[in-house]
Design a protein around this motif. Structure first.
Motif, short mmCIF file in Angstrom:
data_model
loop_
_atom_site.label_atom_id
_atom_site.label_comp_id
_atom_site.label_asym_id
_atom_site.label_seq_id
_atom_site.Cartn_x
_atom_site.Cartn_y
_atom_site.Cartn_z
N ILE A 1 -10.17 2.26 -0.56
CA ILE A 1 -9.79 0.87 -0.45
C ILE A 1 -9.20 0.34 0.71
O ILE A 1 -8.28 0.82 1.22
N PRO A 2 -9.83 -0.59 1.36
CA PRO A 2 -9.36 -1.17 3.04
C PRO A 2 -7.88 -1.71 2.77
O PRO A 2 -7.48 -2.54 1.87
N ALA B 1 0.83 -1.09 -0.02
CA ALA B 1 -0.01 0.10 0.02
C ALA B 1 1.07 1.34 -0.03
O ALA B 1 0.73 2.23 0.61
N GLY B 2 2.13 1.14 -0.57
CA GLY B 2 2.95 2.19 -0.64
C GLY B 2 2.81 3.04 -2.01
O GLY B 2 1.56 2.93 -2.54
N SER B 3 3.69 3.73 -2.43
CA SER B 3 3.62 4.60 -3.55
C SER B 3 3.29 3.84 -5.15
O SER B 3 2.43 4.01 -5.72
N PRO C 1 -9.70 -3.15 -7.96
CA PRO C 1 -8.79 -3.27 -6.57
C PRO C 1 -9.98 -3.39 -5.43
O PRO C 1 -10.71 -2.42 -5.45
N VAL C 2 -9.91 -4.34 -4.49
CA VAL C 2 -10.96 -4.42 -3.58
C VAL C 2 -10.40 -4.41 -2.23
O VAL C 2 -10.99 -4.06 -1.22
N ALA C 3 -8.86 -4.58 -2.17
CA ALA C 3 -8.28 -4.58 -0.62
C ALA C 3 -6.67 -4.64 -0.77
O ALA C 3 -6.19 -4.75 -1.86
N PHE C 4 -6.06 -3.91 0.00
CA PHE C 4 -4.54 -3.80 0.19
C PHE C 4 -4.12 -4.79 1.17
O PHE C 4 -5.12 -4.90 2.23
N ILE C 5 -2.80 -5.25 0.82
CA ILE C 5 -2.24 -5.97 1.77
C ILE C 5 -0.78 -5.24 2.33
O ILE C 5 -0.20 -4.73 1.13
#
Length: 610
Positions: free
Chosen positions: A182-183, A143-145, A164-168
Motif C-alpha cells: 500500500i503506497p 503508517a506506523g505500527s 486499504p488503498v493508501a497511507f498518509i
C-alpha cells in the motif's frame, strides 16, 4: 474442511511436489540418468520423510495460508533446507557420496513449488475474492505500527467492508514507499488530494499517540472531503480486549474539543478517600454522577449519594452497585433537597462523612435569569446549608463545584456561584474543615449543555441555532471535570479556588460546524442560524480575573486563585430580604454584589507545596 482432511490434503500435495522436484532435478542435472537410479531413490525417500517430519515439527501444516506473509515464508525456507540437509546426510551414509548439484536444484524447485502452492491461495483471495466483494476504498492516516496493524487486519479479514488503498503519514522518509503493498502518498496536507486521486470512501485515523490538538488538525483536513472519517479504538480498550483493532469508532466531539487529560495524584487521593466515608450532593447530575464513579475507583468505605431527583439517584445507585458488586463499598442513597437545612444536618450527623463534594446547583443561565430567587435558594442557601452541616459534623474536606461564569459575572447563575464561593471561603476562615472551590468551564455533553441541543437539531434536519458568531467558550470532558474536583480535595489546604488550565477557548460556531461534519452532513444542508445573545450571556468566559491569578501551578495544569474580599454581611442581607424583592431588583443586587471592586483586605492563599 476439517483439520484431518486439510492435513491429508497437504501431505498428498507435498508428497507429489517433493517427488516431482527430485525427478525433475535428476533430469536437469543429467538427462542421461535413469530416474530409478539409487541416488534418485535415496534422495526421494530422504527428502519426502524429512519434509513431512519438519513440516509437522515447525507447524507448517497448521498455517492459514490465506493470511500468509514473511513469517510463513521463513518456515517454508527452514523446512525445505532441513529436508535437503537431511537427504545430504543420508546420501553420505548409504551411498558414500553426496550429489550436491542434484540437491541444489532440488532445493530450488522444492522452494518454488512448496512456496508457490501455499501463496497461490493468498493471491487468489487478494486478486479474485476481494475484487468480487464490494469493499469501500480506505485511506489510513498513520503508517506506523498501529496503522500497519490496521492495514494487515483489513487485508486478511474477508468479512470486512473496507480495503486499504493508501497511507498518509507526516514522516517524509516513508513517502513514496509501499507498506504491505500500500503506497504512502504524503503527509496530512495531502489528505484531500489522496481522497480524490484514489476514490477514497472511508478514512481511518490510526495514530494512538495523537494529542487532541493534532487530532483536531487532522479531522479538519478530513472534513474537507466527503469520505467518512473513523478513528482507531482507545488503546486501553484494545489492550484489555474489549474490542478488536478493526472495530473502528466514529470521531466524537470529545475527541476534538476535550483537552489532553490531567493525570491524578493517586497516592494523595487514596489517602483522602480509600476506606473513608464520602458524601456527594447532586449525585444524580452530570458532574455529581461522574464524581461518584471516579470516587468509587478508590474504594471508599461508604459512598452517600444525595440528590433531589429520585430517578437520577436510583440510576447512579444501580450502576455503581452493578459495577462494584464484588467490592466492599457500601452505597447509600439520600433523597433530599439541599435547601432543607435540618435534613442536611441530620444526614451529616447520621453518616459522619470524611469528605463532601458539593455538586448540587442550578446551572442553566437563561432559566436562572427568569427565576433569580431559585438561584438564591439552591446555589446560595443550599451551599450554606451543606457547608454548615459539614462544619458542625467535623468533615475533613469540603469541595464545592463552581464555574467560570463566576468571573466578572453578568448572569444570575454566575453571580450566585461567585457568592457561593465567598460563602465557602468565609466558612474556611472560622472552621477546622478545609473548604475549597473548583472552577472550570463548560462540560462536554452535560445535561443542559449546548452539544446535546445541537445533536437534536441536527437529527431534525437543522438548522443549528447559535446565539452569536463570535461567542467562545472553554470546554472539558465530564470525566476530566470530575477528576479535577477529586484532585482539588487532595490538594486542599483551605480557602483555595482551584482553576484548571483550560487551554484555548473554542468558538461555538466552529463547534456547530464540527458536529455537522461528524454527523455526516454538509454544513449547507443543516444550516446555522444566529439568534442573538440571551440575557446574562457573555461573548467569552474567563477563569480568573487578572488580580486573582497565581502564576505558579500547584499541580500540572491546575492553578489556585487568590482570595478576594468576602462580602459575607451583604450576602446575609440578600438571604434575609430576597423573597421581598421583585426579580429585576434581585437580579441587579446579585450581579452588583458579585462584581464589586476589590479594594481592601485582599489576601493571598498559601500555595500548595507539591
Amino acid at each position: 474442511m476439517t483439520y484431518r482432511q486439510r492435513l491429508s490434503l497437504f501431505i498428498i500435495l507435498d508428497s507429489c511436489i517433493v517427488l516431482t522436484a527430485i525427478f525433475i532435478s535428476g533430469f536437469l542435472v543429467n538427462a542421461s540418468i535413469h530416474i530409478l537410479t539409487l541416488p534418485i531413490i535415496v534422495s526421494s525417500i530422504a527428502i519426502l520423510f524429512s519434509h513431512h517430519f519438519f513440516s509437522v515439527k515447525l507447524k507448517l501444516y497448521k498455517k492459514a495460508w490465506e493470511y500468509a506473509s514473511v513469517g510463513e515464508l521463513l518456515i517454508i525456507f527452514k523446512v525445505v533446507s532441513y529436508s535437503i540437509i537431511s537427504a545430504m546426510i543420508i546420501q553420505q551414509i548409504l551411498v558414500q557420496e553426496t550429489y550436491l548439484r542434484l540437491l541444489a536444484v532440488t532445493w530450488t524447485l522444492h522452494m518454488l513449488l512448496i512456496g508457490g502452492s501455499r501463496f497461490v491461495w493468498r493471491l487468489y483471495r487478494d486478486s479474485i475474492i476481494n475484487k468480487t466483494n464490494e469493499k469501500n476504498r480506505t485511506l489510513i492516516i498513520g503508517a506506523g505500527s498501529a496503522g500497519t496493524m490496521v492495514a494487515r487486519q483489513l487485508l486478511k479479514d474477508n468479512d470486512s467492508h473496507l480495503v486499504p488503498v493508501a497511507f498518509i503519514d507526516d514522516n517524509v522518509r516513508k513517502h513514496h514507499l509501499d507498506i504491505l503493498g500500500i503506497p504512502v502518498v504524503g503527509g496530512v496536507d495531502r489528505i484531500a488530494n489522496a481522497v480524490t486521486d484514489h476514490d477514497i470512501e472511508n478514512i481511518i485515523i490510526s495514530i494512538p499517540s495523537l494529542s487532541k490538538k493534532e487530532l483536531n488538525t487532522i479531522f479538519l483536513e478530513c472534513a474537507k472531503t466527503k469520505a467518512k472519517t473513523k478513528i482507531l479504538p482507545l488503546l486501553e480498550d484494545l489492550v484489555t480486549g474489549k474490542i478488536s483493532v478493526n472495530q473502528f469508532r466514529d470521531v466524537q466531539v470529545e475527541d476534538l474539543l476535550g483537552r489532553d487529560p490531567v493525570d491524578m495524584d493517586i497516592e494523595s487521593i487514596s489517602e483522602d478517600i480509600t476506606g473513608n466515608v464520602v458524601l456527594v450532593t447532586g449525585a444524580g447530575g452530570s458532574i455529581g454522577s461522574e464524581v461518584s464513579r471516579q470516587i468509587s475507583l478508590f474504594r471508599p468505605r461508604q459512598l452517600i449519594l444525595l440528590g433531589h431527583g429520585e430517578n437520577s439517584i436510583y440510576s447512579i445507585e444501580m450502576e455503581l452497585k452493578e459495577t462494584y458488586k464484588e467490592s466492599e463499598i457500601e452505597f447509600i442513597t439520600e433523597i433530599a433537597d439541599v435547601q432543607d437545612a435540618e435534613k442536611m444536618m441530620a444526614i451529616m450527623r447520621a453518616h459522619q462523612p470524611d469528605v463532601v463534594y458539593h455538586a448540587a446547583a442550578h446551572k442553566h443561565v437563561p432559566l436562572m435569569e427568569r427565576n433569580p430567587e431559585e438561584a438564591v435558594k439552591n446555589n446560595l442557601i443550599g451551599t450554606l446549608n451543606v457547608a454548615k452541616a459539614a462544619d458542625w459534623n467535623n468533615v475533613t474536606t469540603f469541595v464545592m463545584v463552581s464555574t467560570d461564569k463566576a468571573v466578572n459575572p453578568t448572569s444570575v447563575m454566575g453571580a450566585s456561584k461567585k457568592l457561593a464561593e465567598m460563602i465557602v471561603q468565609g466558612m474556611d476562615q472560622t472552621s477546622d474543615t478545609k473548604f475549597v472551590a473548583v472552577r472550570f468551564g463548560n462540560v462536554l455533553g452535560s445535561r443542559g449543555s449546548v452539544i446535546p441541543l445541537f445533536k437534536k437539531q441536527i437529527e431534525k434536519g437543522g438548522p443549528i441555532t447559535v446565539t452569536h458568531p463570535d461567542m467562545v467558550r472553554y470546554f472539558m470532558t465530564i470525566p476530566e471535570a470530575s477528576r479535577l474536583v477529586i484532585q482539588a480535595g487532595a490538594l486542599a489546604q483551605g480557602g483555595e479556588v482551584f482553576v484548571l488550565d483550560m487551554g484555548d477557548p473554542v468558538k461555538i460556531v466552529d463547534l456547530a460546524k464540527n458536529l455537522i461534519k461528524l454527523s455526516g452532513n454538509a454544513i449547507d444542508e443543516i444550516g446555522i442560524e444566529f439568534t442573538g445573545m440571551r440575557p446574562g450571556e457573555k461573548l467569552f468566559e474567563e477563569l480568573l480575573k487578572d488580580d486573582e491569578v497565581h502564576d505558579q501551578q500547584v499541580y500540572p495544569k491546575i492553578y489556585v486563585g487568590k482570595t478576594a474580599e468576602l462580602y459575607l454581611a451583604e450576602i446575609d442581607e440578600i438571604l434575609l430580604i430576597y423573597s421581598n424583592l421583585d426579580r429585576n431588583a434581585l437580579r441587579e443586587k446579585l450581579v452588583g454584589l458579585a462584581n464589586q471592586t476589590i479594594t481592601t483586605n485582599q489576601k493571598s492563599v498559601m500555595s500548595v507545596s507539591m
